[in-house]
Design an enzyme around this catalytic site. Structure first.
Site, short mmCIF file in Angstrom:
data_model
loop_
_atom_site.label_atom_id
_atom_site.label_comp_id
_atom_site.label_asym_id
_atom_site.label_seq_id
_atom_site.Cartn_x
_atom_site.Cartn_y
_atom_site.Cartn_z
N PRO A 2 62.73 43.87 21.07
CA PRO A 2 63.11 42.91 20.07
C PRO A 2 62.41 43.08 18.73
CG PRO A 2 62.18 41.82 22.00
CD PRO A 2 61.90 43.25 22.11
N GLU A 3 63.15 43.50 17.73
CA GLU A 3 62.72 43.37 16.36
C GLU A 3 63.68 42.32 15.76
OE1 GLU A 3 61.83 46.99 14.24
OE2 GLU A 3 61.67 48.13 16.08
N LYS A 59 60.70 37.79 13.79
CA LYS A 59 60.95 38.02 15.22
C LYS A 59 60.76 36.75 16.03
CE LYS A 59 58.75 42.49 14.47
NZ LYS A 59 57.53 43.28 14.75
N ARG A 260 50.48 52.44 15.00
CA ARG A 260 51.71 52.72 15.75
C ARG A 260 52.15 54.16 15.58
NH1 ARG A 260 53.96 48.13 17.18
NH2 ARG A 260 54.37 49.42 18.97
#
Length: 270
Positions: A2-3, A59, A260
């Site tokens: 989920p973004e 989000k 990331r």
DNA sequence: TAGATTGTTACCGT
DNA sequence: CACGGTAACAATCT
């Protein structure tokens, strides 16, 4: 998974859960509750009320509540989906598949259920258990939503400390307190389309580059929304050793930015 | 099996 | 103190 794009699909699904009296709440896994919320506290807050609106900021999915009969506002439920969270309403899912979940929604990963008086149910699904339910979350702690942010808001989010200053551009795009909704996959796709290096100092963009980034932010969200989500970007299949830039064929580079894994094209991203 | 994973946050160092 | 980088979280998949 989920973004922003996925949570928007969850929001649209949640509209089906509005205006239905909440009969009971089953906390299948207490882990989904943030520290200040207990299962009994959550029941006390929700049972007898109904969801009155389904909103989204970045989000974060927000479900406002009111009294079941009419007047009287209740708390707002915030759902944060973490890496693998999903939503089901009356056993319908917003997405056909979830990665990390064997391609289907399994009973074993349902962490919370809200039962309605009509027999229906809203379920929170989360294999990896990074998701959380929050009561009256601090919406002000999030930056402007990425889908609607203006150029001026984007400029403010990136900071204006000048050339050579600030953290890497990608780290700023991922900072939810500055701009809400962009996750790791979207950030790489947007920067790739904008032709900007993920490690450019965030304050170093020219006015022209800023406009280009803003345009690509909007168009990337539009395009991937049509295609079905954050994982449908042109770069997705090339996020592997030996992956090549779909635009110019150069080998993509893998680096870590903002903590990331980042894939980018050194040939055209500057 | 070792390594990687789409998110958030506590902690640590500068 | 502000800022930024890192590890940790948890479970699954390749």
């Amino acid at each position: 998974m989920p973004e922003l794009l996925e949570v928007e699909l969850y929001r649209r699904l949640a509209v089906a859960a509005l205006d239905r009296p909440i009969a009971s709440v089953a906390v299948v896994d207490p882990h989904v509750l943030g520290a200040p919320v207990s299962a009994t506290g959550l029941r006390r807050a929700l049972v007898g009320r109904r969801f009155t609106a389904a909103r989204r900021r970045g989000k974060l999915l927000l479900l406002d509540t009111g009294a079941a009969g009419g007047e009287g506002a209740g708390p707002t439920v915030g759902l944060r989906f973490g890496m693998t969270g999903g939503l089901l309403v009356d056993d319908r899912a917003a997405l056909d598949r979830l990665r990390h979940s064997a391609g289907h929604y399994g009973e074993r990963w349902v962490r919370l259920r809200v039962h309605f008086g009509d027999g229906g149910v809203l379920a929170f699904h989360d294999p990896r258990r990074f998701g959380r339910l929050l009561l009256d979350p601090d919406e002000g702690a999030l930056g402007p939503d990425a889908a609607t942010a203006t150029v001026a808001e984007l400029r403010a989010a990136l900071g204006t400390r000048g050339p050579g200053a600030g953290p890497p551009l990608k780290a700023r795009l991922l900072d939810q307190t500055r701009l809400a909704g962009v996750g790791n996959l979207l950030a790489d796709e947007i920067l790739w389309r904008a032709g900007l290096s993920p490690s450019r100092p965030s304050g170093s963009l020219s006015a022209d580059e800023l406009r280009r980034l803003h345009r690509q932010l909007r168009s990337t969200l539009d395009r991937l929304a049509e295609r079905g989500g954050s994982h449908t970007g042109d770069l997705m299949e090339e996020r592997r050793p030996g992956g090549r830039c779909p635009r110019d064929g150069a080998e993509l580079a893998r680096v870590t930015v903002g903590g990331r894994t980042t894939w980018w094209c050194p040939a055209h991203q500057r």
